[in-house]
Design a protein around this motif. Structure first.
Motif, PDB file in Angstrom:
ATOM      1  N   SER E 140     -75.401  56.559  60.792  1.00  0.00           N
ATOM      2  CA  SER E 140     -74.173  56.424  59.680  1.00  0.00           C
ATOM      3  C   SER E 140     -72.467  56.982  59.519  1.00  0.00           C
ATOM      4  N   VAL E 141     -72.105  55.755  59.440  1.00  0.00           N
ATOM      5  CA  VAL E 141     -70.472  56.149  58.764  1.00  0.00           C
ATOM      6  C   VAL E 141     -70.512  56.947  58.095  1.00  0.00           C
ATOM      7  N   GLN E 142     -71.480  56.783  56.831  1.00  0.00           N
ATOM      8  CA  GLN E 142     -70.996  57.976  55.823  1.00  0.00           C
ATOM      9  C   GLN E 142     -69.729  56.915  54.546  1.00  0.00           C
ATOM     10  N   ILE E 143     -70.284  55.245  55.083  1.00  0.00           N
ATOM     11  CA  ILE E 143     -69.107  54.795  54.013  1.00  0.00           C
ATOM     12  C   ILE E 143     -69.817  53.477  53.193  1.00  0.00           C
ATOM     13  N   PRO E 144     -69.616  53.371  52.149  1.00  0.00           N
ATOM     14  CA  PRO E 144     -70.710  52.197  51.273  1.00  0.00           C
ATOM     15  C   PRO E 144     -70.009  51.073  51.239  1.00  0.00           C
ATOM     16  N   VAL E 145     -70.540  50.536  51.621  1.00  0.00           N
ATOM     17  CA  VAL E 145     -70.451  48.623  52.396  1.00  0.00           C
ATOM     18  C   VAL E 145     -69.125  48.182  51.362  1.00  0.00           C
ATOM     19  N   LEU E 146     -69.348  47.848  50.048  1.00  0.00           N
ATOM     20  CA  LEU E 146     -68.074  47.878  49.534  1.00  0.00           C
ATOM     21  C   LEU E 146     -66.493  48.812  49.720  1.00  0.00           C
ATOM     22  N   GLU E 147     -66.514  49.391  50.622  1.00  0.00           N
ATOM     23  CA  GLU E 147     -65.301  50.808  51.407  1.00  0.00           C
ATOM     24  C   GLU E 147     -64.792  50.467  52.552  1.00  0.00           C
ATOM     25  N   LEU E 148     -65.826  49.193  53.179  1.00  0.00           N
ATOM     26  CA  LEU E 148     -65.398  49.180  54.381  1.00  0.00           C
ATOM     27  C   LEU E 148     -64.450  49.574  55.190  1.00  0.00           C
ATOM     28  N   ARG E 149     -63.616  48.041  54.462  1.00  0.00           N
ATOM     29  CA  ARG E 149     -62.505  47.364  54.732  1.00  0.00           C
ATOM     30  C   ARG E 149     -61.247  48.546  53.983  1.00  0.00           C
ATOM     31  N   ASN E 150     -61.055  49.509  53.917  1.00  0.00           N
ATOM     32  CA  ASN E 150     -59.913  50.037  52.998  1.00  0.00           C
ATOM     33  C   ASN E 150     -59.497  51.120  54.618  1.00  0.00           C
ATOM     34  N   GLU E 151     -60.295  51.095  55.149  1.00  0.00           N
ATOM     35  CA  GLU E 151     -59.450  52.434  56.226  1.00  0.00           C
ATOM     36  C   GLU E 151     -59.763  51.954  56.964  1.00  0.00           C
ATOM     37  N   PRO E 152     -59.987  51.290  58.235  1.00  0.00           N
ATOM     38  CA  PRO E 152     -59.870  50.744  59.146  1.00  0.00           C
ATOM     39  C   PRO E 152     -59.933  51.931  60.515  1.00  0.00           C
ATOM     40  N   GLU E 153     -58.505  52.547  60.416  1.00  0.00           N
ATOM     41  CA  GLU E 153     -59.226  52.860  61.743  1.00  0.00           C
ATOM     42  C   GLU E 153     -60.097  54.502  61.573  1.00  0.00           C
ATOM     43  N   HIS E 154     -60.320  54.141  60.306  1.00  0.00           N
ATOM     44  CA  HIS E 154     -61.050  55.633  60.261  1.00  0.00           C
ATOM     45  C   HIS E 154     -62.279  55.123  60.299  1.00  0.00           C
ATOM     46  N   LEU E 155     -63.010  53.767  59.784  1.00  0.00           N
ATOM     47  CA  LEU E 155     -63.829  53.460  60.581  1.00  0.00           C
ATOM     48  C   LEU E 155     -63.992  53.385  61.841  1.00  0.00           C
ATOM     49  N   MET E 156     -62.954  52.629  61.961  1.00  0.00           N
ATOM     50  CA  MET E 156     -63.380  52.613  64.025  1.00  0.00           C
ATOM     51  C   MET E 156     -63.464  53.858  65.081  1.00  0.00           C
ATOM     52  N   PHE E 177     -75.042  47.157  65.344  1.00  0.00           N
ATOM     53  CA  PHE E 177     -74.219  47.096  63.754  1.00  0.00           C
ATOM     54  C   PHE E 177     -75.107  46.868  62.552  1.00  0.00           C
ATOM     55  N   GLY E 178     -74.782  47.987  61.729  1.00  0.00           N
ATOM     56  CA  GLY E 178     -76.416  47.949  60.701  1.00  0.00           C
ATOM     57  C   GLY E 178     -75.603  47.141  59.310  1.00  0.00           C
ATOM     58  N   CYS E 179     -74.945  46.190  59.379  1.00  0.00           N
ATOM     59  CA  CYS E 179     -74.293  45.773  58.393  1.00  0.00           C
ATOM     60  C   CYS E 179     -73.144  45.294  58.785  1.00  0.00           C
ATOM     61  N   THR E 180     -72.665  43.264  58.079  1.00  0.00           N
ATOM     62  CA  THR E 180     -73.033  42.261  58.624  1.00  0.00           C
ATOM     63  C   THR E 180     -71.440  42.681  58.106  1.00  0.00           C
ATOM     64  N   GLY E 181     -71.181  43.295  57.515  1.00  0.00           N
ATOM     65  CA  GLY E 181     -69.691  44.167  57.185  1.00  0.00           C
ATOM     66  C   GLY E 181     -68.769  44.562  57.879  1.00  0.00           C
ATOM     67  N   MET E 182     -69.222  45.032  58.875  1.00  0.00           N
ATOM     68  CA  MET E 182     -69.089  45.771  60.177  1.00  0.00           C
ATOM     69  C   MET E 182     -68.900  44.643  60.817  1.00  0.00           C
ATOM     70  N   LYS E 183     -68.636  43.546  60.788  1.00  0.00           N
ATOM     71  CA  LYS E 183     -67.766  42.111  61.962  1.00  0.00           C
ATOM     72  C   LYS E 183     -66.018  42.314  62.308  1.00  0.00           C
ATOM     73  N   GLY E 184     -66.230  42.368  63.454  1.00  0.00           N
ATOM     74  CA  GLY E 184     -64.794  42.311  64.116  1.00  0.00           C
ATOM     75  C   GLY E 184     -65.069  43.594  64.551  1.00  0.00           C
ATOM     76  N   TYR E 185     -65.423  44.699  64.827  1.00  0.00           N
ATOM     77  CA  TYR E 185     -64.666  45.869  65.235  1.00  0.00           C
ATOM     78  C   TYR E 185     -65.588  46.449  66.747  1.00  0.00           C
ATOM     79  N   ALA E 186     -67.007  44.748  66.766  1.00  0.00           N
ATOM     80  CA  ALA E 186     -67.437  44.632  68.097  1.00  0.00           C
ATOM     81  C   ALA E 186     -66.516  45.196  69.668  1.00  0.00           C
ATOM     82  N   THR E 187     -66.032  44.555  69.689  1.00  0.00           N
ATOM     83  CA  THR E 187     -65.341  44.498  71.250  1.00  0.00           C
ATOM     84  C   THR E 187     -64.520  45.788  71.536  1.00  0.00           C
ATOM     85  N   ARG E 188     -63.810  45.774  69.900  1.00  0.00           N
ATOM     86  CA  ARG E 188     -62.945  46.868  71.356  1.00  0.00           C
ATOM     87  C   ARG E 188     -63.400  48.723  70.753  1.00  0.00           C
ATOM     88  N   LEU E 189     -65.290  48.437  69.769  1.00  0.00           N
ATOM     89  CA  LEU E 189     -66.113  49.567  70.294  1.00  0.00           C
ATOM     90  C   LEU E 189     -66.263  49.786  71.823  1.00  0.00           C
TER      91      LEU E 189
END
Lengths: 247, 247, 247, 247, 247, 247
Positions: E140-156, E177-189
């Motif tokens: 896990s990234v240890q970020i709650p679902v509703l905070e996933l978008r707050n800091e994109p670079e931290h998530l990356m 990805f274990g949460c559909t809210g992580m949409k958009g990070y796959a290609t860069r990862l």
């Protein structure tokens, strides 16, 4: 309800008269007996192999008395299948009872035992119980059975340390003591784990689990399956004086 | 090469002096001994439990003689793990040896044994060998061990009938005899199965498989793992006179 | 007894005439042949795929000669199933033979191979042998097959280092060499592991295991199952000149 | 989107020019090619082994053209792992694709194939896909591949009969055709099963499943893992002219 | 083709109108709806349990409209089995779809999710899909679902760090990805992993995998099995106004 | 000791006031409550999904009263994981409790339930308990839950008939009732099986097994693991008035 505890070692001097007094429910009478021939402690498959014949003699004796269920007081469940073939009253082993109890409460468990050579034996026991998929690891405090009581605080610290490794490295969600001689440490260990950030870790004391299962079986009128443990064909056993319970 | 066969029953009168004569390779010397205390035949977990102590005494004796490997002549592999802890020379059991051999030749196998109550025991043995996924079924001829030789043709017909059911209903690709007393029927059974439309079905005679594995281990200088079968801590065994091999 | 070893690579210059001389028992004649088309070494599924057709041609050739059994000298067991469909004399692969042998002696094993990309392939082979539950890990010395002999002491140190990790971190109880080119290091590795506190670790040399299994099969008159490896329907193979053994 | 279908048999005369025309989505261009050396049909591990080298040559050719994905048109997925090591564009096999699709829709499935000798091969394929626990049985219509089109109604009746046995005796919840040559029977089979009391049984046509997975992979920009299918070390392949895709 | 996406949370304010716009193929129309009663995000079995009733109401609504397939937009696949019993049009969950897709491309995978408490839930989902043997770990990234978008670079950075641990320590060959809210990070990862020495790691975006599977099912005319998901007996549901699709 | 039984159906009229009176041990007080919103009986995953929210409200209520443990009275264990996340007092489900009890007494078991559509659900429950390897089959009497009491003798005969098939065809060594509404038939069924040649078949009444496990947990001071069932992050649940137990 009368439960007979059979201790499959010759170390009767290690069992105080009141050792089991607080383990049953109100109304349960617990009596115990050591075996006459065999090892002073069980720490290997060899020790088990040399304990079972004398243990089975005690099983046959118990079946002739007013006993409602039998508990084998050793975490290797030595001779459990043979004992269940021999008598039709319930016979319970701590390994099976404690693994089933742990699996009722947690996704996974670690067995925390005396010596680190017992891993393959616990793998076999987990498989026999159908729960191999829940056993994450076998860990040990590296203290021989008969020295467990020598330094209680040293044992407590080893239990804490190994439990933390089990939870944090092996993904264990519950802890089972891998020796019935560890009786009395479960409650404090759970509290210490909670203080270290792991609340509600079930810590299973196997002799309590076994007695509780025996009580449940007697209360529900259940015993082991005649398909899994059929009464064997009667035959002569040279050198033994077993009398069969006709099942 | 000297291989000691230990027969874990007291039925020495059932073993002709030349019973094992044709089973080893040129250069292999086979000697055998029965146990002194225990059952006349092994047909249950109880029988095994009452055979192991006396069997281990014979293992300890063999280790003091000019023996290169030990074979336990019983398809339940009684006391195999304990014997391997006790001595460092190779100890082989027919169940494990024959299941490994069958798995080398076929996708799956059935064990064809004496009595239909032995299914759970063979499940445990298959798991211990790591081959539970290959065991399709345990079937039986319903003839007690000590009556196996009474009516050879009746036994042969029962073996054919059950093998056909194993192949056609249980998807078995090989047959393992589930009793070392069935020695001598494998070649004809394979031929009979071929006549009935099933060519090249491996039929494993477990005592031959065990002796061949013992020969291989001696030839390759291999023995059982010290991690799986560690030498146990030395201790007192009341009522036994075992002398340990220090491993 | 005549065993034909088929080396599924074109690197005939890497096989000294006496390479196999000490591997059979007294009375066993070993002959060998390389394939004509394919890779110089096998280090991937691609290499195997390009070796099998030429290997099968050699299998068909051997079946027309006075050969009692065939051993494929590559730890990937390339084409083993196809070869067993093609001929009815025993065909043995080192991967299957060595995993079965290790499982006969130990609760678990690690495969110690040349490159760390071979893990999934060994997982498949372990599953095919029914022994996936015994394979703890695949580890590698990171030396390509054809460089294995360049620096023997470097290889020896890498084998020791990885074996210790396998035992201490992966819970392996035996070691299998994951390349038949590692022949000759097993005895010393076992001794070095004993010096480092791990006595009696079986170290399996796969080509020896395969030859020993072939010898056992010939001695016992066994071959692979006609249910698992049925003789295929006869058909035309454009570009190949295989002649079938009618099975 | 351009998908290349490689047919790993030499029976080009069995593939009409429009055989694949209705299988892709709008916008998908499907081209196909047969192999040059190998069997006329694939009905055994031997057939597969003699098809893969020529199949890999076609994979290498496709990777030099404007192809977006490759589909291997054989339910044995011959050479799939080798092909994925060889090229980095997606390569899809019908066995894996159809088992994954069936497992997405149903608790269990049966593979319904041409000959009853293919059971062990499908067991291996199911394991390779991780789905061995979902495969209830392999059943067959007992019609060789090249005769599948001779009597369509006979084939239809055999499909219905075996599907009913799969559902009612083997607890299959979906049916997968075990040969890509059964194309075109899925819709009617599902309807016939509904008429016989089993509504909504997914019947998977494996070539459609494979093409759909290839389309999905291209659309999502995904290909097979570099960890599972690493690019092999470059080396000489005597007798082959493969050119590697550097991955 | 019209696919209805049902979001089983009440956080409609977190879903921009164009959130799903780029996820379907040409010709696919995607519409979405949030549930009315339940949690704002799903991070536990409790959250799921309180989302399913309202989710099922939306499933019943969709079945009365011109919808071809339904996708549940949550990586816990909440209520998937119940929804499939309720309607006969295809219903797809991202967990099952992405695990099947990963298993098509790689030997093993890790699920990389929001909170480290979700491990047991993903174990259950992997088992339900038949793929428990492929799941190496849940990280896990240890970020709650509703905070996933707050800091994109931290998530990356957290995704990169945990993916490297999954590959190097857990032997994962693909990442889901274990949460559909992580949409958009796959290609860069995937690109970042390639830069760090791990080329061609499939990184699965579960909402894309689910939509692609729904598209495939509609294109192939397939839906979930009537054996696995039978239409339940009609009955009264106090407090609910569900109307059944007669299946 | 006070155990609260929560019945996750709205059919309060089907529960006589004394229905649970004889099920606890001396000293155990049993109270029960039905849910307010949901199905009248549970016979599908849909029924469960529509019962859980209202069931969890009753769990939250019980946790504010003087209750020592909670039993969910339905063999599907609906909402068990969510309930255990919600409260820290023990919550027990009959499916898990009865499977663990059966596995303590027998090598294998069959679940004998109301309708034959419930097989996949029980497979999932067996896996969740870690006991999938012990579940031989799910069989049914084909009588809907709410009609179970209409014809007791018809039910008894169906139980006998299906149990015999389970023992003789599926190799079941114990029987578990797959619906808590079958309460009261276990003792007679065991006796009838003994009369038909199968002595000592454990027949598990799941509601008794669940209450006995709850009693054991309270007596031993144990509850479910905080690792498996962590307290969820606090959040808003639109449409629900749950109050959390802070755990």
């Amino acid at each position: 309800m009368h439960i007979r505890i059979i201790i499959p070692t010759t170390a009767a001097d290690h069992v105080e008269p009141d050792w089991y007094d607080d383990l049953g429910r109100p109304g349960t009478r617990l009596t115990h007996v050591n075996i006459e021939r065999g090892p002073r402690s069980i720490e290997s498959e060899l020790d088990e192999a040399l304990a079972v014949a004398s243990m089975l003699e005690q099983v046959a004796v118990a079946a002739t008395e007013d006993v409602d269920a039998i508990v084998i007081d050793c975490m290797g469940d030595p001779g459990l299948a043979a004992a269940r073939e021999l008598v039709s009253l319930p016979v319970v082993g701590p390994a099976q009872a404690s693994m089933q109890l742990a699996a009722s409460l947690a996704h996974s468990f670690t067995i925390l035992t005396v010596l680190d050579t017992l891993g393959p034996m616990f793998d076999q026991l987990a498989h026999r119980s159908g729960l191999a998929g829940k056993l994450r690891s076998t860990r040990s405090v590296q203290i021989p059975v008969l020295e467990l009581r020598n330094e209680p605080e040293h044992l407590m610290q080893a239990l804490i340390e190994q439990s933390l490794l089990a939870i944090e490295q092996d993904d264990a969600h519950a802890i089972i003591f891998g020796c019935t001689g560890m009786k009395g440490y479960a409650t404090r260990l759970a509290r210490e784990l909670e203080l270290r950030g792991h609340p509600r870790i079930p810590v299973i004391d196997p002799i309590r689990a076994a007695i509780a299962l025996a009580e449940t079986l007697v209360a529900l009128g259940l015993t082991h399956s005649g398909q899994t443990y059929p009464t064997p064909p009667a035959k002569e056993y040279a050198g033994y004086e077993l009398s069969f319970n006709p099942g």
